[in-house]
Design a protein around this motif. Structure first.
Motif, mmCIF file in Angstrom:
data_model
loop_
_atom_site.group_PDB
_atom_site.id
_atom_site.type_symbol
_atom_site.label_atom_id
_atom_site.label_comp_id
_atom_site.label_asym_id
_atom_site.label_seq_id
_atom_site.Cartn_x
_atom_site.Cartn_y
_atom_site.Cartn_z
ATOM 1 N N GLY A 235 0.863 -1.315 0.164
ATOM 2 C CA GLY A 235 -0.037 0.066 -0.121
ATOM 3 C C GLY A 235 0.793 1.158 -0.015
ATOM 4 O O GLY A 235 0.530 2.291 -0.597
ATOM 5 N N GLY A 236 1.782 1.166 0.624
ATOM 6 C CA GLY A 236 2.923 2.365 0.796
ATOM 7 C C GLY A 236 3.404 2.559 -0.717
ATOM 8 O O GLY A 236 3.478 3.889 -0.923
ATOM 9 N N LEU A 237 3.804 1.605 -1.398
ATOM 10 C CA LEU A 237 4.554 1.602 -2.728
ATOM 11 C C LEU A 237 3.298 2.264 -3.726
ATOM 12 O O LEU A 237 3.459 3.110 -4.673
ATOM 13 C CB LEU A 237 4.968 0.464 -3.180
ATOM 14 C CG LEU A 237 6.317 0.064 -2.409
ATOM 15 C CD1 LEU A 237 6.795 -1.395 -2.698
ATOM 16 C CD2 LEU A 237 7.384 1.030 -2.455
ATOM 17 N N ALA A 238 2.089 1.760 -3.535
ATOM 18 C CA ALA A 238 0.962 2.369 -4.447
ATOM 19 C C ALA A 238 0.297 3.224 -4.311
ATOM 20 O O ALA A 238 -0.278 4.196 -5.176
ATOM 21 C CB ALA A 238 0.192 1.101 -4.522
ATOM 22 N N ALA A 239 0.376 3.982 -2.954
ATOM 23 C CA ALA A 239 -0.483 5.003 -2.450
ATOM 24 C C ALA A 239 -0.308 6.190 -3.316
ATOM 25 O O ALA A 239 -1.148 6.818 -3.718
ATOM 26 C CB ALA A 239 -0.366 5.281 -1.014
ATOM 27 N N ASP A 240 1.061 6.654 -3.603
ATOM 28 C CA ASP A 240 1.467 7.780 -4.171
ATOM 29 C C ASP A 240 1.019 7.876 -5.842
ATOM 30 O O ASP A 240 0.438 8.817 -5.903
ATOM 31 C CB ASP A 240 2.845 8.226 -4.261
ATOM 32 C CG ASP A 240 3.314 9.492 -4.827
ATOM 33 O OD1 ASP A 240 2.564 10.152 -4.629
ATOM 34 O OD2 ASP A 240 4.314 9.396 -5.345
ATOM 35 N N ARG A 241 1.125 6.686 -6.291
ATOM 36 C CA ARG A 241 1.062 6.777 -7.807
ATOM 37 C C ARG A 241 -0.551 6.212 -8.217
ATOM 38 O O ARG A 241 -1.123 6.924 -9.116
ATOM 39 C CB ARG A 241 1.970 5.893 -8.502
ATOM 40 C CG ARG A 241 1.678 5.514 -9.849
ATOM 41 C CD ARG A 241 2.661 4.624 -10.585
ATOM 42 N NE ARG A 241 2.703 4.547 -12.104
ATOM 43 C CZ ARG A 241 3.163 3.859 -12.868
ATOM 44 N NH1 ARG A 241 4.442 3.269 -12.349
ATOM 45 N NH2 ARG A 241 3.105 3.837 -14.112
ATOM 46 N N PHE A 242 -1.064 5.405 -7.315
ATOM 47 C CA PHE A 242 -2.261 4.773 -7.869
ATOM 48 C C PHE A 242 -3.458 5.130 -6.628
ATOM 49 O O PHE A 242 -4.802 4.753 -6.960
ATOM 50 C CB PHE A 242 -2.327 2.804 -7.974
ATOM 51 C CG PHE A 242 -1.239 2.857 -8.897
ATOM 52 C CD1 PHE A 242 -1.868 2.757 -10.252
ATOM 53 C CD2 PHE A 242 -0.196 2.275 -8.482
ATOM 54 C CE1 PHE A 242 -0.581 2.327 -11.108
ATOM 55 C CE2 PHE A 242 0.800 1.905 -9.457
ATOM 56 C CZ PHE A 242 0.601 1.735 -10.806
ATOM 57 N N GLY A 243 -2.963 5.877 -5.768
ATOM 58 C CA GLY A 243 -4.170 6.314 -4.847
ATOM 59 C C GLY A 243 -4.762 5.445 -4.069
ATOM 60 O O GLY A 243 -4.271 4.332 -3.834
ATOM 61 N N ALA A 244 -6.097 5.541 -3.670
ATOM 62 C CA ALA A 244 -7.056 4.639 -3.009
ATOM 63 C C ALA A 244 -6.955 3.093 -3.991
ATOM 64 O O ALA A 244 -7.109 2.085 -3.095
ATOM 65 C CB ALA A 244 -8.213 5.175 -2.928
ATOM 66 N N THR A 245 -7.291 3.115 -5.114
ATOM 67 C CA THR A 245 -7.283 1.954 -5.765
ATOM 68 C C THR A 245 -5.985 0.999 -5.540
ATOM 69 O O THR A 245 -6.223 -0.223 -5.163
ATOM 70 C CB THR A 245 -7.283 2.148 -7.321
ATOM 71 O OG1 THR A 245 -8.677 2.871 -7.629
ATOM 72 C CG2 THR A 245 -7.531 0.858 -7.972
ATOM 73 N N GLY A 246 -4.978 1.597 -5.282
ATOM 74 C CA GLY A 246 -3.674 0.741 -5.293
ATOM 75 C C GLY A 246 -3.263 0.246 -3.921
ATOM 76 O O GLY A 246 -3.058 -0.887 -3.671
ATOM 77 N N VAL A 247 -3.930 1.007 -2.756
ATOM 78 C CA VAL A 247 -3.869 0.353 -1.478
ATOM 79 C C VAL A 247 -4.737 -0.556 -1.318
ATOM 80 O O VAL A 247 -4.322 -1.822 -0.587
ATOM 81 C CB VAL A 247 -4.014 1.654 -0.360
ATOM 82 C CG1 VAL A 247 -3.018 2.593 -0.560
ATOM 83 C CG2 VAL A 247 -5.365 2.184 -0.521
ATOM 84 N N VAL A 248 -5.994 -0.578 -1.943
ATOM 85 C CA VAL A 248 -6.895 -1.795 -1.985
ATOM 86 C C VAL A 248 -6.423 -2.944 -2.564
ATOM 87 O O VAL A 248 -6.580 -4.115 -1.953
ATOM 88 C CB VAL A 248 -8.373 -1.182 -2.132
ATOM 89 C CG1 VAL A 248 -9.095 -2.236 -2.001
ATOM 90 C CG2 VAL A 248 -8.735 -0.023 -1.227
ATOM 91 N N LEU A 249 -6.213 -2.538 -3.622
ATOM 92 C CA LEU A 249 -5.690 -3.896 -4.492
ATOM 93 C C LEU A 249 -4.261 -4.452 -3.697
ATOM 94 O O LEU A 249 -4.287 -5.775 -3.626
ATOM 95 C CB LEU A 249 -4.950 -3.609 -5.874
ATOM 96 C CG LEU A 249 -6.011 -3.193 -6.880
ATOM 97 C CD1 LEU A 249 -5.398 -2.699 -8.320
ATOM 98 C CD2 LEU A 249 -6.901 -4.443 -7.042
ATOM 99 N N ALA A 250 -3.295 -3.515 -3.187
ATOM 100 C CA ALA A 250 -2.440 -4.399 -2.426
ATOM 101 C C ALA A 250 -2.862 -5.307 -1.193
ATOM 102 O O ALA A 250 -2.289 -6.257 -0.739
ATOM 103 C CB ALA A 250 -1.427 -2.967 -1.708
ATOM 104 N N ALA A 251 -3.999 -4.695 -0.373
ATOM 105 C CA ALA A 251 -4.607 -5.488 0.533
ATOM 106 C C ALA A 251 -5.126 -6.772 0.395
ATOM 107 O O ALA A 251 -5.024 -7.983 0.831
ATOM 108 C CB ALA A 251 -5.636 -4.676 1.201
#
Length: 499
Positions: A407-423
């Motif tokens: 989620g930390g790696l994805a938050a800046d570039r992909f926002g909310a979608t990135g952190v949920v996919l990481a989870a």
């Protein structure tokens, strides 16, 4: 003294099928949750509309971050709630069970101290004006006191939450669901009262914890009355068998409580620190819609906790029931995930009054998270013996680490979608796959060990004292039945006989 229903406590179901009481707990609890979902949804819609209109879309995300602080700290009960649920599922009247009484009394005492410590920490941060460093955002000078009040209310829910654990353990899951659904109504009432009082901004974060405290207090009062655990009963001495370990496994459950919010509830903090307020608000809004869907599955899943506890020594039936549960939850989760992905954006548009938009990608990510969590859910309810909780704890901590890093790696570039996919990916890799590969092996090991007194559901009252039942049936992995005999241990020298 009020005893629990006979089929919920005094019978020792050991087959691969659910008893009538267990079916009622699973079915009625789920139906009540489904039937009450429109009520919760309407309450959520009204609550969101009021908060957004009084705070704006940017501050709304911060308000939900504070209002849902309990999701970030499920380990606040130190894993003791799990021990209470397990001991409440033991056969026999709960108020006459010395191990259960002693466990619940100790749990209330320990969690009362924990709640006081949390409240003290919140007051310290409020006086020192240090909350902005914790949440990463500042909305107004009122933050320090509004957040402090919200955290003190949350602290009070820590011991009050044991009532729900007892109700689930005594096969009254449907009653626990009905009572806790009042949280949304109580929270909306608090929000409307704050709006009528003319408050604005961060103070609306107080409404959520206030509603949760009200529901938990009602659940605790009802649970104690149903089980006959009046204050005088809990205060009375409860001699327990020698070797009993009260709150067994709670340390591992504490670690699980740390890993779960790391992987599943840290998204708001990641977005608050690494993304934008708009992304945080989009996540907060879609998370509300997701929570309504997930709550239906979580309700049905919790009802399986006492079901699996009663069958601990019947390994063959346990594995059969677990496989059926996994397939059932997965089959129901697929259409629910599709519906969440398709209906999430328009529902978010309605809830946010057009001020907050949710993309199809974010809704689909939440759908995938729902699917992975539902597949894992039966395993989480099954593996509650101390040795199995240890295995669960390492898996959950791995999931939490993967979720935070991804989620930390994805938050800046992909926002909310990135952190949920990481989870969702973390749950799949660290929980679902280990479940499918490891659960049958873990359950098979139960046939080679017996539970010490006080740790399992197999203790009964006979001959004036607590002793193990003489015979339990177990199965090897290949399905061959075999008998296991437990020798009743003589009482410890000087140990008081139970009356």
């Amino acid at each position: 003294m009020a005893d629990r229903p006979a089929d919920a406590r005094t019978t020792g179901e050991s087959g691969g099928e659910l008893s009538s009481g267990e079916r009622r707990a699973v079915l009625y609890g789920t139906l009540i949750r489904i039937a009450g979902t429109p009520v919760v949804a309407v309450a959520g819609l009204a609550n969101t509309a009021v908060v957004v209109s009084h705070t704006g879309p940017a501050i709304f995300g911060v308000v939900t971050l504070i209002a849902t602080v309990g999701l970030l700290f499920p380990f606040a009960d130190l894993g003791i709630g799990a021990a209470v649920t397990t001991v409440s599922a033991r056969p026999g009247p709960l108020a006459a069970d010395p191990v259960a009484r002693a466990t619940i009394r100790r749990a209330l005492g320990v969690l009362g101290v924990v709640g006081a410590a949390v409240a003290g920490l919140a007051l310290t941060l409020g006086v020192a004006d240090g909350w902005h460093q914790v949440i990463g955002l500042t909305t107004s000078p009122a933050d320090r006191w509004a957040i402090t009040v919200a955290l003190c209310l949350f602290a009070a829910t820590i011991p009050a939450g044991l009532g729900t654990r007892i109700l689930i353990g005594i096969d009254r899951n449907q009653l626990a669901v009905a009572i806790l659904m009042l949280n949304s109504i109580a929270g909306l009432t608090a929000t409307l009262a704050l709006a009528a009082a003319g408050v604005s901004g961060i103070w609306f974060a107080v409404a959520g914890p206030a509603g949760a405290l009200a529901g938990n207090l009602v659940a605790t009062v009802v649970a104690l009355r149903l089980t006959g655990l009046r204050p005088a009963v809990l205060r009375a001495p409860a001699p327990v068998p020698a070797g009993s370990r009260l709150l067994a496994g709670s340390a591992w459950m504490f670690l699980i409580g740390i890993g779960l919010p790391l992987g599943l509830q840290s998204h708001r903090l990641l977005l608050a620190h690494l993304s934008t307020p708009d992304e945080l608000s989009r996540y907060a809004l879609m998370a509300q819609i997701y929570a309504l869907t997930w709550s239906v599955f979580a309700t049905a899943g919790m009802a399986f906790w006492p079901v699996f506890v009663k069958r601990r020594n019947d390994t063959g039936a346990t594995v059969t029931l677990w496989r059926r549960a996994v397939l059932g939850f997965a089959g129901a989760a697929v259409p629910a995930a599709v519906l969440l992905a398709a209906g999430g954006p328009p529902a978010a548009d309605l809830l946010g009054r057009g001020q907050i938009t949710v993309s199809a990608g974010l809704a689909t990510a939440f759908g995938l998270l729902l699917l992975t969590q539902c597949i894992h859910l039966p395993s989480g309810m099954l593996l509650t013996a101390p040795a199995e909780l240890r295995w669960q704890a390492w898996c959950v901590l791995a999931m939490g680490l993967l979720g935070v890093v991804g989620g930390g790696l994805a938050a800046d570039r992909f926002g909310a979608t990135g952190v949920v996919l990481a989870a969702a990916g973390a749950v799949l890799l660290a929980q679902v796959l280990p479940d499918l590969l490891g659960v049958p092996r873990l359950i098979d090991r139960r046939a080679d060990r017996s539970e010490p007194p006080g740790e399992g559901p197999e203790l009964g009252v006979a001959g004036g004292r607590v002793e193990p039942r003489p015979t339990q049936r177990g199965r090897t992995r290949d399905g061959v039945l075999r008998q296991r005999r437990f020798r009743a241990q003589p009482p410890h020298p000087g140990h008081q006989r139970l009356r």
